[in-house]
Motif scaffolding. Sequence first.
Motif: not given
Length: 408
Positions: A148-169
Amino acid sequence: MSPAKFYLQLLLWCALYFSLGYISLFLDDPLSQVSFVWFPAGLAVAAFLLTPRRFWPPLFLGLFIVRTVLDVTMRHSLETSLVHSVISLGNDFAIAWLVRRFRRPDDMQVNVLIWLAATVVISAVAAAAGAGWVLYRHNINFVQTLWIWWSANVVGTILLTTIIMGLFWKPEPLVLRKCLTGGGLWIGLCLCAAWVFSQPFDDARSEALHFILACIPVMIMIAIPIVSGNRLGALAFLSFSTIVIYCSWHRLGPLFIPGLRSGEPLLLAQCYLSGTALLLNFVYVLKRNVPGMASSYYLIPQSGRLSWDQTSVTPLTQHLLKINHADELLALLSPDDAKRMRARWETISHGGMVTDTFSFLIQLSPKIKIQLQETKLTGLPQPEGVVIIGSWSEELPNRGFTRTVRET
Protein backbone atom coordinates in the motif's frame (compact mmCIF):
# COMPACT_ATOMS: atom_id res chain seq x y z
CA MET A 1 14.64 33.54 -8.34
CA SER A 2 14.76 36.13 -5.57
CA PRO A 3 14.37 35.05 -1.91
CA ALA A 4 11.11 37.00 -1.59
CA LYS A 5 9.60 35.21 -4.59
CA PHE A 6 10.78 31.85 -3.29
CA TYR A 7 9.19 32.30 0.14
CA LEU A 8 5.89 33.30 -1.47
CA GLN A 9 6.06 30.12 -3.52
CA LEU A 10 6.99 28.17 -0.40
CA LEU A 11 3.78 29.32 1.29
CA LEU A 12 1.83 28.10 -1.73
CA TRP A 13 3.63 24.74 -1.79
CA CYS A 14 2.99 24.25 1.94
CA ALA A 15 -0.70 25.13 1.63
CA LEU A 16 -1.16 22.75 -1.29
CA TYR A 17 0.83 20.02 0.47
CA PHE A 18 -1.37 20.25 3.57
CA SER A 19 -4.59 20.25 1.52
CA LEU A 20 -3.58 17.25 -0.58
CA GLY A 21 -2.32 15.41 2.49
CA TYR A 22 -5.60 16.06 4.29
CA ILE A 23 -7.48 14.50 1.37
CA SER A 24 -5.07 11.58 1.11
CA LEU A 25 -5.38 10.65 4.78
CA PHE A 26 -9.10 10.05 4.30
CA LEU A 27 -8.33 7.52 1.56
CA ASP A 28 -6.56 5.11 3.88
CA ASP A 29 -6.47 1.44 4.78
CA PRO A 30 -8.57 0.91 7.93
CA LEU A 31 -6.08 -1.54 9.44
CA SER A 32 -2.67 0.01 8.83
CA GLN A 33 -4.00 3.59 8.50
CA VAL A 34 -1.68 4.04 5.49
CA SER A 35 -3.19 6.07 2.63
CA PHE A 36 -4.06 4.19 -0.53
CA VAL A 37 -2.77 7.15 -2.55
CA TRP A 38 -0.40 9.87 -1.29
CA PHE A 39 -0.94 12.94 -3.47
CA PRO A 40 1.63 15.17 -1.69
CA ALA A 41 4.44 12.94 -2.99
CA GLY A 42 3.98 14.22 -6.53
CA LEU A 43 3.58 17.79 -5.37
CA ALA A 44 6.82 17.65 -3.37
CA VAL A 45 8.77 16.13 -6.29
CA ALA A 46 7.45 18.84 -8.62
CA ALA A 47 8.28 21.54 -6.06
CA PHE A 48 11.90 20.38 -5.85
CA LEU A 49 12.19 20.20 -9.65
CA LEU A 50 10.76 23.71 -10.05
CA THR A 51 12.93 25.27 -7.32
CA PRO A 52 16.61 26.26 -7.69
CA ARG A 53 18.92 24.04 -5.65
CA ARG A 54 20.05 26.80 -3.33
CA PHE A 55 16.49 26.93 -1.96
CA TRP A 56 16.12 23.19 -1.43
CA PRO A 57 17.02 23.22 2.32
CA PRO A 58 14.27 25.71 3.32
CA LEU A 59 11.84 23.97 0.95
CA PHE A 60 12.57 20.62 2.57
CA LEU A 61 12.21 22.11 6.05
CA GLY A 62 8.93 23.82 5.22
CA LEU A 63 7.35 20.69 3.75
CA PHE A 64 8.75 18.60 6.60
CA ILE A 65 7.03 20.81 9.19
CA VAL A 66 3.75 20.71 7.27
CA ARG A 67 3.95 16.92 6.93
CA THR A 68 4.56 16.50 10.67
CA VAL A 69 1.77 18.88 11.68
CA LEU A 70 -0.59 17.12 9.29
CA ASP A 71 0.10 13.69 10.78
CA VAL A 72 -0.18 14.94 14.36
CA THR A 73 -3.41 16.78 13.57
CA MET A 74 -5.04 13.79 11.92
CA ARG A 75 -4.18 10.76 14.03
CA HIS A 76 -0.53 9.90 14.77
CA SER A 77 1.78 10.47 17.73
CA LEU A 78 4.61 12.98 17.40
CA GLU A 79 7.19 10.20 17.21
CA THR A 80 5.40 8.39 14.39
CA SER A 81 4.72 11.67 12.59
CA LEU A 82 8.41 12.61 12.62
CA VAL A 83 9.43 9.20 11.29
CA HIS A 84 6.80 9.35 8.53
CA SER A 85 7.93 12.86 7.59
CA VAL A 86 11.58 11.82 7.31
CA ILE A 87 10.71 8.82 5.13
CA SER A 88 8.18 10.66 2.98
CA LEU A 89 10.19 13.85 2.31
CA GLY A 90 13.39 11.84 1.94
CA ASN A 91 11.63 9.81 -0.77
CA ASP A 92 10.52 12.94 -2.65
CA PHE A 93 13.89 14.66 -2.33
CA ALA A 94 15.76 11.58 -3.59
CA ILE A 95 13.56 11.28 -6.69
CA ALA A 96 14.03 14.94 -7.60
CA TRP A 97 17.80 14.76 -6.99
CA LEU A 98 18.19 11.71 -9.22
CA VAL A 99 16.20 13.36 -12.00
CA ARG A 100 18.39 16.45 -11.90
CA ARG A 101 21.59 14.49 -11.51
CA PHE A 102 21.15 12.12 -14.45
CA ARG A 103 18.90 14.05 -16.83
CA ARG A 104 19.93 14.86 -20.38
CA PRO A 105 19.16 18.40 -21.59
CA ASP A 106 18.33 17.32 -25.13
CA ASP A 107 16.60 13.97 -24.59
CA MET A 108 13.12 14.23 -23.11
CA GLN A 109 12.42 10.52 -23.48
CA VAL A 110 15.41 9.56 -21.34
CA ASN A 111 14.43 12.15 -18.74
CA VAL A 112 10.94 10.66 -18.41
CA LEU A 113 12.41 7.16 -18.04
CA ILE A 114 14.81 8.41 -15.34
CA TRP A 115 11.89 9.96 -13.48
CA LEU A 116 9.82 6.75 -13.67
CA ALA A 117 12.72 4.50 -12.65
CA ALA A 118 13.64 6.76 -9.72
CA THR A 119 10.00 6.87 -8.60
CA VAL A 120 9.59 3.09 -8.63
CA VAL A 121 12.91 2.25 -6.95
CA ILE A 122 13.07 5.02 -4.34
CA SER A 123 9.42 4.49 -3.41
CA ALA A 124 10.16 0.80 -2.80
CA VAL A 125 12.97 1.70 -0.40
CA ALA A 126 10.78 4.24 1.39
CA ALA A 127 7.90 1.75 1.58
CA ALA A 128 10.16 -0.87 3.17
CA ALA A 129 11.31 1.66 5.77
CA GLY A 130 7.78 2.85 6.48
CA ALA A 131 6.30 -0.63 6.67
CA GLY A 132 9.15 -1.73 8.93
CA TRP A 133 8.42 1.11 11.33
CA VAL A 134 4.68 0.36 11.36
CA LEU A 135 5.42 -3.32 12.02
CA TYR A 136 7.80 -2.42 14.86
CA ARG A 137 5.44 -0.01 16.60
CA HIS A 138 1.99 -1.41 15.83
CA ASN A 139 2.50 -5.05 14.76
CA ILE A 140 0.68 -4.53 11.43
CA ASN A 141 1.00 -6.89 8.45
CA PHE A 142 4.32 -5.97 6.82
CA VAL A 143 3.66 -7.17 3.26
CA GLN A 144 0.27 -5.51 2.95
CA THR A 145 1.56 -2.23 4.39
CA LEU A 146 4.61 -2.36 2.11
CA TRP A 147 2.44 -2.78 -0.97
CA ILE A 148 0.00 0.00 0.00
CA TRP A 149 2.79 2.44 0.91
CA TRP A 150 4.70 1.75 -2.31
CA SER A 151 1.68 2.05 -4.62
CA ALA A 152 0.49 5.20 -2.82
CA ASN A 153 3.83 6.95 -3.39
CA VAL A 154 4.25 5.77 -6.97
CA VAL A 155 0.74 6.74 -8.03
CA GLY A 156 0.80 10.05 -6.15
CA THR A 157 4.14 10.95 -7.74
CA ILE A 158 3.05 10.01 -11.27
CA LEU A 159 -0.31 11.79 -11.06
CA LEU A 160 0.62 15.04 -9.34
CA THR A 161 4.01 15.49 -11.00
CA THR A 162 2.38 15.03 -14.42
CA ILE A 163 -0.30 17.60 -13.56
CA ILE A 164 1.95 20.22 -11.97
CA MET A 165 4.77 19.98 -14.51
CA GLY A 166 2.16 20.16 -17.26
CA LEU A 167 0.86 23.42 -15.76
CA PHE A 168 4.39 24.84 -15.74
CA TRP A 169 5.09 23.68 -19.29
CA LYS A 170 6.16 26.45 -21.64
CA PRO A 171 2.94 28.14 -22.82
CA GLU A 172 2.00 27.78 -26.46
CA PRO A 173 0.63 30.68 -28.54
CA LEU A 174 -3.07 31.26 -27.88
CA VAL A 175 -5.22 30.33 -30.86
CA LEU A 176 -8.96 30.89 -30.45
CA ARG A 177 -9.92 27.84 -32.49
CA LYS A 178 -7.66 25.56 -30.43
CA CYS A 179 -8.89 27.03 -27.14
CA LEU A 180 -12.53 26.53 -28.09
CA THR A 181 -11.87 22.99 -29.31
CA GLY A 182 -9.92 22.13 -26.18
CA GLY A 183 -12.59 23.67 -23.95
CA GLY A 184 -15.27 21.63 -25.69
CA LEU A 185 -13.25 18.45 -25.27
CA TRP A 186 -12.68 19.30 -21.60
CA ILE A 187 -16.42 19.67 -20.98
CA GLY A 188 -17.07 16.48 -22.92
CA LEU A 189 -14.42 14.67 -20.86
CA CYS A 190 -15.97 15.73 -17.55
CA LEU A 191 -19.50 14.78 -18.64
CA CYS A 192 -18.38 11.45 -20.08
CA ALA A 193 -16.25 10.54 -17.05
CA ALA A 194 -18.98 11.60 -14.61
CA TRP A 195 -21.53 9.42 -16.40
CA VAL A 196 -19.29 6.37 -16.86
CA PHE A 197 -17.95 6.39 -13.30
CA SER A 198 -21.21 7.23 -11.54
CA GLN A 199 -23.03 4.13 -12.78
CA PRO A 200 -23.62 1.45 -10.14
CA PHE A 201 -22.16 -1.33 -12.28
CA ASP A 202 -22.91 -4.57 -10.50
CA ASP A 203 -23.82 -6.91 -13.33
CA ALA A 204 -20.95 -9.31 -13.95
CA ARG A 205 -22.26 -10.18 -17.45
CA SER A 206 -21.67 -6.63 -18.71
CA GLU A 207 -18.17 -6.14 -17.31
CA ALA A 208 -16.59 -6.11 -20.80
CA LEU A 209 -18.91 -3.32 -21.89
CA HIS A 210 -18.12 -1.38 -18.73
CA PHE A 211 -14.38 -1.52 -19.38
CA ILE A 212 -14.91 -0.43 -22.99
CA LEU A 213 -16.85 2.59 -21.75
CA ALA A 214 -13.97 3.42 -19.39
CA CYS A 215 -11.65 3.74 -22.42
CA ILE A 216 -13.72 6.57 -23.94
CA PRO A 217 -12.66 9.25 -21.38
CA VAL A 218 -9.02 8.21 -21.82
CA MET A 219 -9.19 8.82 -25.57
CA ILE A 220 -10.75 12.24 -25.01
CA MET A 221 -8.14 13.00 -22.37
CA ILE A 222 -5.23 12.21 -24.69
CA ALA A 223 -6.72 14.37 -27.46
CA ILE A 224 -6.83 17.54 -25.34
CA PRO A 225 -3.05 18.24 -25.02
CA ILE A 226 -2.58 17.33 -28.68
CA VAL A 227 -5.21 19.85 -29.77
CA SER A 228 -4.86 22.64 -27.21
CA GLY A 229 -1.52 22.28 -25.46
CA ASN A 230 -0.15 20.76 -22.30
CA ARG A 231 -1.48 23.30 -19.81
CA LEU A 232 -5.11 22.68 -20.72
CA GLY A 233 -4.28 18.98 -20.81
CA ALA A 234 -2.97 19.16 -17.24
CA LEU A 235 -6.12 20.94 -16.01
CA ALA A 236 -8.32 18.43 -17.80
CA PHE A 237 -6.37 15.53 -16.29
CA LEU A 238 -6.82 17.05 -12.82
CA SER A 239 -10.60 17.15 -13.35
CA PHE A 240 -10.61 13.63 -14.77
CA SER A 241 -8.57 12.23 -11.85
CA THR A 242 -10.86 13.90 -9.30
CA ILE A 243 -13.96 12.31 -10.84
CA VAL A 244 -12.42 8.84 -11.11
CA ILE A 245 -11.03 8.78 -7.56
CA TYR A 246 -14.21 10.18 -5.99
CA CYS A 247 -16.48 7.65 -7.72
CA SER A 248 -14.16 4.69 -7.11
CA TRP A 249 -13.88 5.51 -3.42
CA HIS A 250 -17.69 5.46 -3.24
CA ARG A 251 -17.77 2.03 -4.91
CA LEU A 252 -19.19 3.28 -8.19
CA GLY A 253 -18.12 2.91 -11.78
CA PRO A 254 -16.56 0.15 -13.92
CA LEU A 255 -13.56 -0.22 -11.60
CA PHE A 256 -15.78 -1.50 -8.80
CA ILE A 257 -16.09 -5.23 -9.38
CA PRO A 258 -18.39 -7.16 -7.05
CA GLY A 259 -16.39 -9.11 -4.50
CA LEU A 260 -13.53 -6.64 -4.11
CA ARG A 261 -12.55 -5.69 -0.59
CA SER A 262 -12.58 -2.14 0.77
CA GLY A 263 -9.99 0.02 -0.93
CA GLU A 264 -9.32 -2.34 -3.83
CA PRO A 265 -11.48 -0.39 -6.32
CA LEU A 266 -9.34 2.64 -5.47
CA LEU A 267 -6.21 0.62 -6.23
CA LEU A 268 -7.67 -0.22 -9.65
CA ALA A 269 -8.44 3.46 -10.15
CA GLN A 270 -4.80 4.26 -9.35
CA CYS A 271 -3.60 1.86 -12.05
CA TYR A 272 -6.14 3.29 -14.49
CA LEU A 273 -5.07 6.90 -13.85
CA SER A 274 -1.37 6.05 -13.77
CA GLY A 275 -1.66 4.48 -17.20
CA THR A 276 -3.41 7.61 -18.48
CA ALA A 277 -0.68 9.79 -16.96
CA LEU A 278 2.01 7.74 -18.69
CA LEU A 279 0.17 8.17 -21.99
CA LEU A 280 0.13 11.92 -21.39
CA ASN A 281 3.87 11.92 -20.78
CA PHE A 282 4.29 9.95 -24.00
CA VAL A 283 2.32 12.66 -25.81
CA TYR A 284 4.57 15.31 -24.22
CA VAL A 285 7.66 13.48 -25.48
CA LEU A 286 6.25 13.16 -29.00
CA LYS A 287 5.36 16.85 -29.10
CA ARG A 288 8.81 17.77 -27.81
CA ASN A 289 10.53 15.62 -30.47
CA VAL A 290 8.54 16.86 -33.45
CA PRO A 291 11.04 17.14 -36.33
CA GLY A 292 11.73 20.55 -37.84
CA MET A 293 11.79 22.50 -34.57
CA ALA A 294 15.52 23.25 -34.83
CA SER A 295 16.98 26.31 -36.56
CA SER A 296 20.42 26.45 -38.16
CA TYR A 297 22.53 29.54 -38.78
CA TYR A 298 25.62 30.37 -40.82
CA LEU A 299 28.08 32.93 -39.49
CA ILE A 300 31.03 34.51 -41.30
CA PRO A 301 33.23 35.65 -38.39
CA GLN A 302 35.29 38.10 -40.49
CA SER A 303 32.27 40.22 -41.42
CA GLY A 304 29.82 39.16 -38.74
CA ARG A 305 27.22 38.38 -41.40
CA LEU A 306 24.56 35.98 -40.14
CA SER A 307 22.06 33.98 -42.20
CA TRP A 308 19.51 31.30 -41.34
CA ASP A 309 18.55 28.05 -42.99
CA GLN A 310 15.10 28.53 -44.51
CA THR A 311 14.59 25.03 -45.87
CA SER A 312 12.41 24.26 -42.83
CA VAL A 313 10.73 27.43 -41.62
CA THR A 314 9.43 27.03 -38.06
CA PRO A 315 7.90 29.62 -35.72
CA LEU A 316 11.34 29.93 -34.13
CA THR A 317 13.04 30.54 -37.49
CA GLN A 318 10.48 33.19 -38.39
CA HIS A 319 11.56 35.21 -35.36
CA LEU A 320 15.26 34.69 -36.04
CA LEU A 321 15.19 35.68 -39.72
CA LYS A 322 15.22 39.34 -38.68
CA ILE A 323 18.72 38.94 -37.16
CA ASN A 324 21.36 39.50 -39.88
CA HIS A 325 24.51 40.32 -37.93
CA ALA A 326 26.39 38.74 -35.04
CA ASP A 327 26.26 41.98 -33.02
CA GLU A 328 22.46 42.09 -33.38
CA LEU A 329 22.27 38.55 -32.02
CA LEU A 330 24.61 39.17 -29.09
CA ALA A 331 22.60 42.27 -28.13
CA LEU A 332 19.58 40.04 -27.51
CA LEU A 333 21.45 37.88 -24.98
CA SER A 334 22.44 38.58 -21.40
CA PRO A 335 26.05 39.79 -20.92
CA ASP A 336 27.14 36.38 -19.58
CA ASP A 337 25.46 34.44 -22.38
CA ALA A 338 26.84 36.83 -25.00
CA LYS A 339 30.33 36.36 -23.61
CA ARG A 340 30.02 32.57 -23.73
CA MET A 341 28.57 32.67 -27.25
CA ARG A 342 31.45 34.81 -28.50
CA ALA A 343 33.98 32.48 -26.82
CA ARG A 344 32.44 29.48 -28.56
CA TRP A 345 32.69 31.23 -31.93
CA GLU A 346 36.32 32.15 -31.31
CA THR A 347 37.14 28.55 -30.46
CA ILE A 348 35.70 27.34 -33.77
CA SER A 349 37.35 30.19 -35.71
CA HIS A 350 40.78 29.10 -34.44
CA GLY A 351 40.27 25.46 -35.44
CA GLY A 352 39.06 24.16 -32.08
CA MET A 353 36.07 21.96 -31.27
CA VAL A 354 32.96 22.67 -29.22
CA THR A 355 30.95 19.60 -28.19
CA ASP A 356 28.94 20.74 -25.18
CA THR A 357 25.32 21.95 -25.25
CA PHE A 358 24.95 25.65 -24.51
CA SER A 359 21.69 26.84 -22.90
CA PHE A 360 20.75 30.51 -23.10
CA LEU A 361 17.82 32.93 -23.03
CA ILE A 362 17.17 35.21 -26.01
CA GLN A 363 14.99 38.33 -25.81
CA LEU A 364 13.37 38.61 -29.24
CA SER A 365 11.03 41.43 -28.17
CA PRO A 366 9.88 43.08 -24.93
CA LYS A 367 7.22 40.36 -24.61
CA ILE A 368 8.95 37.35 -26.19
CA LYS A 369 11.68 35.48 -24.33
CA ILE A 370 12.69 32.03 -25.52
CA GLN A 371 14.90 29.52 -23.76
CA LEU A 372 17.14 27.93 -26.39
CA GLN A 373 20.02 25.51 -26.53
CA GLU A 374 22.80 25.33 -29.05
CA THR A 375 23.16 21.61 -29.71
CA LYS A 376 25.73 21.70 -32.49
CA LEU A 377 28.53 24.09 -33.45
CA THR A 378 31.03 23.29 -36.20
CA GLY A 379 33.39 25.11 -38.54
CA LEU A 380 33.50 24.79 -42.33
CA PRO A 381 36.85 25.85 -43.92
CA GLN A 382 36.41 28.25 -46.85
CA PRO A 383 38.94 30.21 -48.98
CA GLU A 384 38.06 33.39 -47.11
CA GLY A 385 38.21 31.71 -43.69
CA VAL A 386 36.18 29.45 -41.42
CA VAL A 387 32.39 29.65 -41.68
CA ILE A 388 30.60 28.75 -38.45
CA ILE A 389 27.50 26.55 -38.61
CA GLY A 390 25.33 26.27 -35.50
CA SER A 391 22.07 24.55 -34.66
CA TRP A 392 19.52 25.79 -32.13
CA SER A 393 16.43 24.20 -30.68
CA GLU A 394 13.96 25.20 -28.03
CA GLU A 395 15.08 24.21 -24.56
CA LEU A 396 13.12 21.61 -22.62
CA PRO A 397 9.72 23.22 -22.17
CA ASN A 398 9.65 22.46 -18.45
CA ARG A 399 10.73 25.42 -16.34
CA GLY A 400 12.20 23.29 -13.58
CA PHE A 401 14.48 21.50 -16.03
CA THR A 402 15.39 24.82 -17.66
CA ARG A 403 16.53 26.23 -14.35
CA THR A 404 18.61 23.14 -13.77
CA VAL A 405 20.46 23.62 -17.07
CA ARG A 406 21.16 27.26 -16.33
CA GLU A 407 22.36 26.53 -12.79
CA THR A 408 24.69 23.83 -14.08
